[in-house]
Structures are given as structure tokens and as C-alpha cells.
Write a protein that holds these residues in place. Structure first.
Motif, PDB file in Angstrom:
ATOM      1  N   HIS A  10       3.863  14.307  -1.428  1.00 56.37           N
ATOM      2  CA  HIS A  10       4.984  14.851  -0.664  1.00 56.37           C
ATOM      3  C   HIS A  10       6.177  13.919  -0.845  1.00 56.37           C
ATOM      4  CE1 HIS A  10       2.423  17.778   1.379  1.00 56.37           C
ATOM      5  NE2 HIS A  10       1.551  16.800   1.578  1.00 56.37           N
ATOM      6  N   ASP A  11       7.322  14.501  -1.091  1.00 59.19           N
ATOM      7  CA  ASP A  11       8.556  13.723  -1.158  1.00 59.19           C
ATOM      8  C   ASP A  11       9.132  13.657   0.245  1.00 59.19           C
ATOM      9  OD1 ASP A  11      10.772  12.360  -2.124  1.00 59.19           O
ATOM     10  OD2 ASP A  11      11.881  14.220  -2.528  1.00 59.19           O
ATOM     11  N   CYS A  12       8.834  12.584   0.960  1.00 59.22           N
ATOM     12  CA  CYS A  12       9.219  12.501   2.362  1.00 59.22           C
ATOM     13  C   CYS A  12       9.554  11.059   2.723  1.00 59.22           C
ATOM     14  CB  CYS A  12       8.098  13.018   3.267  1.00 59.22           C
ATOM     15  SG  CYS A  12       6.521  12.178   3.058  1.00 59.22           S
ATOM     16  N   SER A  13      10.179  10.904   3.857  1.00 59.15           N
ATOM     17  CA  SER A  13      10.592   9.584   4.345  1.00 59.15           C
ATOM     18  C   SER A  13       9.617   9.093   5.402  1.00 59.15           C
ATOM     19  CB  SER A  13      12.008   9.654   4.928  1.00 59.15           C
ATOM     20  OG  SER A  13      12.938  10.051   3.945  1.00 59.15           O
ATOM     21  N   ILE A  14       9.511   7.783   5.508  1.00 55.79           N
ATOM     22  CA  ILE A  14       8.605   7.171   6.469  1.00 55.79           C
ATOM     23  C   ILE A  14       9.222   7.212   7.865  1.00 55.79           C
ATOM     24  CG2 ILE A  14       9.522   4.860   6.079  1.00 55.79           C
ATOM     25  CD1 ILE A  14       6.650   3.797   6.392  1.00 55.79           C
ATOM     26  N   SER A  15       8.366   7.405   8.869  1.00 57.22           N
ATOM     27  CA  SER A  15       8.809   7.328  10.255  1.00 57.22           C
ATOM     28  C   SER A  15       8.339   6.008  10.856  1.00 57.22           C
ATOM     29  CB  SER A  15       8.235   8.492  11.070  1.00 57.22           C
ATOM     30  OG  SER A  15       6.844   8.309  11.292  1.00 57.22           O
ATOM     31  N   ASP A  16       8.807   5.699  12.048  1.00 51.38           N
ATOM     32  CA  ASP A  16       8.449   4.436  12.686  1.00 51.38           C
ATOM     33  C   ASP A  16       6.952   4.315  12.937  1.00 51.38           C
ATOM     34  OD1 ASP A  16      11.041   3.617  12.682  1.00 51.38           O
ATOM     35  OD2 ASP A  16      11.408   3.971  14.816  1.00 51.38           O
ATOM     36  N   THR A  17       6.275   5.438  13.125  1.00 48.37           N
ATOM     37  CA  THR A  17       4.856   5.396  13.475  1.00 48.37           C
ATOM     38  C   THR A  17       3.931   5.562  12.278  1.00 48.37           C
ATOM     39  OG1 THR A  17       4.906   7.768  13.986  1.00 48.37           O
ATOM     40  CG2 THR A  17       5.292   6.231  15.808  1.00 48.37           C
ATOM     41  N   ASP A  18       4.474   5.842  11.106  1.00 47.32           N
ATOM     42  CA  ASP A  18       3.634   5.964   9.918  1.00 47.32           C
ATOM     43  C   ASP A  18       3.088   4.607   9.506  1.00 47.32           C
ATOM     44  OD1 ASP A  18       3.850   8.735   9.519  1.00 47.32           O
ATOM     45  OD2 ASP A  18       5.763   8.514   8.476  1.00 47.32           O
ATOM     46  N   THR A  19       1.937   4.613   8.859  1.00 47.22           N
ATOM     47  CA  THR A  19       1.317   3.372   8.383  1.00 47.22           C
ATOM     48  C   THR A  19       1.996   2.902   7.103  1.00 47.22           C
ATOM     49  OG1 THR A  19      -0.813   3.876   9.381  1.00 47.22           O
ATOM     50  CG2 THR A  19      -0.823   2.346   7.535  1.00 47.22           C
ATOM     51  N   LEU A  20       2.271   1.602   7.049  1.00 46.66           N
ATOM     52  CA  LEU A  20       2.926   1.000   5.886  1.00 46.66           C
ATOM     53  C   LEU A  20       2.001  -0.042   5.276  1.00 46.66           C
ATOM     54  CD1 LEU A  20       5.554   0.656   4.172  1.00 46.66           C
ATOM     55  CD2 LEU A  20       6.191  -1.162   5.791  1.00 46.66           C
ATOM     56  N   LEU A  21       1.605   0.152   4.026  1.00 46.92           N
ATOM     57  CA  LEU A  21       0.803  -0.833   3.308  1.00 46.92           C
ATOM     58  C   LEU A  21       1.734  -1.771   2.554  1.00 46.92           C
ATOM     59  CD1 LEU A  21      -2.115   1.327   1.844  1.00 46.92           C
ATOM     60  CD2 LEU A  21      -2.047   0.029   3.980  1.00 46.92           C
ATOM     61  N   ILE A  22       1.576  -3.072   2.810  1.00 48.05           N
ATOM     62  CA  ILE A  22       2.387  -4.090   2.147  1.00 48.05           C
ATOM     63  C   ILE A  22       1.465  -4.974   1.321  1.00 48.05           C
ATOM     64  CG2 ILE A  22       3.971  -6.021   2.468  1.00 48.05           C
ATOM     65  CD1 ILE A  22       4.756  -4.831   5.162  1.00 48.05           C
ATOM     66  N   PHE A  23       1.671  -5.007   0.017  1.00 47.84           N
ATOM     67  CA  PHE A  23       0.918  -5.861  -0.894  1.00 47.84           C
ATOM     68  C   PHE A  23       1.829  -6.979  -1.382  1.00 47.84           C
ATOM     69  CE2 PHE A  23      -1.338  -1.866  -1.071  1.00 47.84           C
ATOM     70  CZ  PHE A  23      -2.670  -2.228  -1.166  1.00 47.84           C
ATOM     71  N   ASP A  24       1.251  -8.180  -1.556  1.00 50.23           N
ATOM     72  CA  ASP A  24       2.046  -9.249  -2.134  1.00 50.23           C
ATOM     73  C   ASP A  24       1.950  -9.206  -3.658  1.00 50.23           C
ATOM     74  OD1 ASP A  24      -0.385 -10.414  -2.860  1.00 50.23           O
ATOM     75  OD2 ASP A  24      -0.279 -12.016  -1.367  1.00 50.23           O
ATOM     76  N   LYS A  25       2.561 -10.163  -4.330  1.00 51.27           N
ATOM     77  CA  LYS A  25       2.611 -10.142  -5.792  1.00 51.27           C
ATOM     78  C   LYS A  25       1.239 -10.328  -6.426  1.00 51.27           C
ATOM     79  CE  LYS A  25       7.385 -11.803  -5.939  1.00 51.27           C
ATOM     80  NZ  LYS A  25       8.315 -12.891  -6.342  1.00 51.27           N
ATOM     81  N   LYS A  26       0.281 -10.856  -5.658  1.00 51.67           N
ATOM     82  CA  LYS A  26      -1.081 -11.032  -6.155  1.00 51.67           C
ATOM     83  C   LYS A  26      -1.961  -9.815  -5.871  1.00 51.67           C
ATOM     84  CE  LYS A  26      -0.980 -16.073  -5.555  1.00 51.67           C
ATOM     85  NZ  LYS A  26      -1.639 -17.231  -4.863  1.00 51.67           N
ATOM     86  N   GLY A  27      -1.399  -8.788  -5.253  1.00 52.57           N
ATOM     87  CA  GLY A  27      -2.174  -7.602  -4.946  1.00 52.57           C
ATOM     88  C   GLY A  27      -2.982  -7.714  -3.674  1.00 52.57           C
ATOM     89  N   ARG A  28      -2.648  -8.673  -2.819  1.00 51.35           N
ATOM     90  CA  ARG A  28      -3.327  -8.813  -1.538  1.00 51.35           C
ATOM     91  C   ARG A  28      -2.600  -7.970  -0.494  1.00 51.35           C
ATOM     92  NH1 ARG A  28      -3.341 -15.198  -0.722  1.00 51.35           N
ATOM     93  NH2 ARG A  28      -1.118 -14.738  -1.060  1.00 51.35           N
ATOM     94  N   VAL A  29      -3.360  -7.274   0.328  1.00 54.62           N
ATOM     95  CA  VAL A  29      -2.785  -6.418   1.351  1.00 54.62           C
ATOM     96  C   VAL A  29      -2.714  -7.178   2.669  1.00 54.62           C
ATOM     97  CG1 VAL A  29      -5.018  -5.401   2.010  1.00 54.62           C
ATOM     98  CG2 VAL A  29      -2.890  -4.128   2.415  1.00 54.62           C
TER      99      VAL A  29
ATOM    100  N   PHE B 281       2.185   4.984   3.680  1.00 50.56           N
ATOM    101  CA  PHE B 281       3.282   4.730   2.749  1.00 50.56           C
ATOM    102  C   PHE B 281       3.089   3.348   2.132  1.00 50.56           C
ATOM    103  CE2 PHE B 281       4.963   8.124   5.228  1.00 50.56           C
ATOM    104  CZ  PHE B 281       5.967   8.731   4.498  1.00 50.56           C
ATOM    105  N   LEU B 282       3.725   3.145   0.992  1.00 55.52           N
ATOM    106  CA  LEU B 282       3.656   1.870   0.286  1.00 55.52           C
ATOM    107  C   LEU B 282       5.035   1.235   0.265  1.00 55.52           C
ATOM    108  CD1 LEU B 282       2.120  -0.152  -1.623  1.00 55.52           C
ATOM    109  CD2 LEU B 282       2.941   1.274  -3.521  1.00 55.52           C
ATOM    110  N   SER B 283       5.121  -0.028   0.655  1.00 55.85           N
ATOM    111  CA  SER B 283       6.353  -0.793   0.515  1.00 55.85           C
ATOM    112  C   SER B 283       6.506  -1.176  -0.949  1.00 55.85           C
ATOM    113  CB  SER B 283       6.302  -2.042   1.403  1.00 55.85           C
ATOM    114  OG  SER B 283       7.468  -2.807   1.252  1.00 55.85           O
ATOM    115  N   VAL B 284       7.616  -0.782  -1.560  1.00 52.51           N
ATOM    116  CA  VAL B 284       7.792  -0.980  -3.003  1.00 52.51           C
ATOM    117  C   VAL B 284       9.013  -1.850  -3.268  1.00 52.51           C
ATOM    118  CG1 VAL B 284       6.651   1.163  -3.643  1.00 52.51           C
ATOM    119  CG2 VAL B 284       9.099   1.173  -3.173  1.00 52.51           C
ATOM    120  N   GLY B 285       9.096  -2.321  -4.499  1.00 46.03           N
ATOM    121  CA  GLY B 285      10.205  -3.161  -4.918  1.00 46.03           C
ATOM    122  C   GLY B 285       9.883  -4.628  -4.719  1.00 46.03           C
TER     123      GLY B 285
END
Length: 271
Positions: free
Chosen positions: A15-34, A68-72
Motif C-alpha cells: 500500500h502506498d500510504c503514510s505512517i500514523s502516530d500509532t503505527d509500528t515503526l521498525l528502525i534498523f541500524d547500519k549493521k542490520g540490528r533492530v 513501517f520501515l524507517s529508511v534513509g
């Protein structure tokens, strides 16, 4: 197995959609650790409130929870959360959240590995119609990478061929390997068993499959029988152990997440 989250259900439609405040956000570091927290033995994730100006792309939903995935460029260490490798997540937690991390990691790895076009070196953009990356300069389209691999339960009467890898995972396993170009899954089964153990096989039959996001794999399980005396000539570069083990003597892995462990268990139980 890791994907057996019933009565919960994965919805992997894009789905092409935007994240809301209550959606889950997965944040990975540069080593692939969540980055995850812990509450009452369960994993806790960041939410859309923690996006902090970064971009996010929709991944999937489990029941009513959108991930959702935090990217960039993201070198944050969100307060209250600790970095875990996928293997550490596998060893420390259980439940549908583990499957979410594995599947999220699969997509994080793909996004992280594909920032520029392999044809013209242009900057890739998110496609708005499907799970893909598109090059606006030349039109090249890149889809998520999925590696097909076989897991093989080789039997000889009341015995199963048990292996252990030379490096990496330390517990009992089965013969496994990746499918090569121009090769069927059944041909891969016969080749991998012969290369790793010197055993020829017959009566190859499909058992079950499993997504395995920590390695971007689709695991395909087969049972087969030793063709001949089953003498083992182990490839010492790949394995440190390969033996015929009677079903009652099979030692299972420490958790029930993998297709390999299920196949060892069903043989041990005579199923």
C-alpha cells in the motif's frame, strides 16, 4: 515455525500510504540490528511518533497493526530501545513479533542494498503501485530478492542424516543449500546431499516451505531416501559433523521456529 502465527495473519499486500502516530515503526541500524524494547517478556517497537523527520515506507500488516520501515540515513539510537540482531531476537523472544522482525529485516536488507540503479547508476525511487524500486532515469525496476534454498531430510531406515555446520549455527541441522541457475529444486536436493555428505538419494518428495527473512530465503523442505549403503564422505569445508542418527536419539534445536527443526521432530516422532 516462525510464520505460524495463527490466529493472527500477515497481510503482505503493498500500500502506498503514510505512517500514523500509532503505527509500528521498525528502525534498523547500519549493521542490520533492530531496535526493540521489552515489556513483560514481549517485544515493544517504536511508533510513528518516533519518526523524527525521517522517511518511512509501508511494509506489511499483522492483524490490525501496520508496520513501517524507517529508511534513509538513520544512525539514531532511540531512547528506551536496544539493538538486537535477528539471531538475538530469535533466541530471546517468541510470537508474531519475531516473524515481523524477520520479515521486516528481509525488506530492510533489500532496500539497503538497492539504492542506485544497476544499469545506469541513477538514484532509485519507491514505486507507488507495487513493492518495487524504480529508476526514473532509465525505467529499470527492481523487485525484492528472495533466495530459494532446500532443506533435506535424508532417511535410511530408522535413521536420519544429521549435520552441523562448520561455522555459524551450532545446533543440529539437516543438509541445506541454495538452488543454482537452471536447476530444479529436486536436482538441488540431490546435488547438495551428494556434495556435502557423499550420499546419493532417491524418492525425493516435497514436505513444506518456510519464509526465512533473516537470510532473505524461501526454504523448501524435502524428504528423500539414501540410494545405496549411505556411506558418508563429509565435505569438511562445509560441515563439522554428519552422521546417521536413530530417530529416538535425535536432539532437536532449542526452539521451534525453523523448518529444519520441524522436519527433525516429525521424523523423530514417526510422522
Amino acid at each position: 515455525m516462525i510464520q505460524d502465527i495463527y490466529p493472527s495473519k500477515l497481510d503482505n499486500h503493498f500500500h502506498d500510504c503514510s505512517i500514523s502516530d500509532t503505527d509500528t515503526l521498525l528502525i534498523f541500524d547500519k549493521k542490520g540490528r533492530v531496535f526493540v524494547g521489552e515489556k513483560d517478556g514481549h517485544m515493544v517497537f517504536s511508533t510513528g511518533r518516533d519518526l523524527d523527520g525521517h522517511a518511512a515506507v509501508y511494509l506489511f500488516a499483522i492483524d490490525d497493526t501496520r508496520y513501517f520501515l524507517s529508511v534513509g540515513s538513520d544512525d539514531r539510537e532511540p531512547e528506551g530501545f536496544q539493538p538486537y540482531t535477528t539471531r538475538e531476537v530469535r533466541d530471546a523472544f517468541s510470537g508474531k513479533e519475531v516473524f515481523a522482525v524477520f520479515t521486516g529485516y528481509h525488506l530492510w536488507k533489500w532496500y539497503d542494498d538497492n539504492r542506485f540503479c544497476g544499469k545506469c547508476a541513477g538514484k532509485l525511487e519507491f514505486d507507488t503501485r507495487e513493492r518495487a524500486l524504480r529508476c526514473p532515469a532509465c525505467g529499470n525496476v527492481i523487485y525484492p530478492r528472495i533466495n530459494p534454498a532446500v532443506i533435506v531430510g535424508v532417511t535410511k531406515g530408522d535413521c536420519l542424516l544429521i549435520t552441523r555446520y562448520r561455522t555459524g549455527y551450532a545446533h543440529n541441522a539437516l543438509v541445506a543449500g541454495f538452488t543454482e541457475i537452471g536447476e530444479t529444486l529436486e536436482e538441488c536436493v540431490a546435488r547438495e546431499v551428494l556434495e556435502e555428505t557423499g550420499v546419493r538419494v532417491k524418492n525425493i518428495r516435497y514436505y513444506k516451505s518456510q519464509p526465512w527473512g533473516m537470510a532473505q530465503d524461501l526454504l523448501v523442505g524435502f524428504f528423500c531416501e539414501a540410494d545405496g549403503d549411505g556411506e558418508i564422505r563429509m565435505d569438511t569445508g562445509e560441515l563439522k559433523y554428519a552422521e546417521w542418527v536413530r530417530r529416538e536419539d535425535i536432539v532437536l534445536q532449542p526452539n521451534n521456529l525453523s523448518l529444519t527443526n520441524e522436519m527433525m521432530r516429525v521424523f523423530r516422532q514417526g510422522e
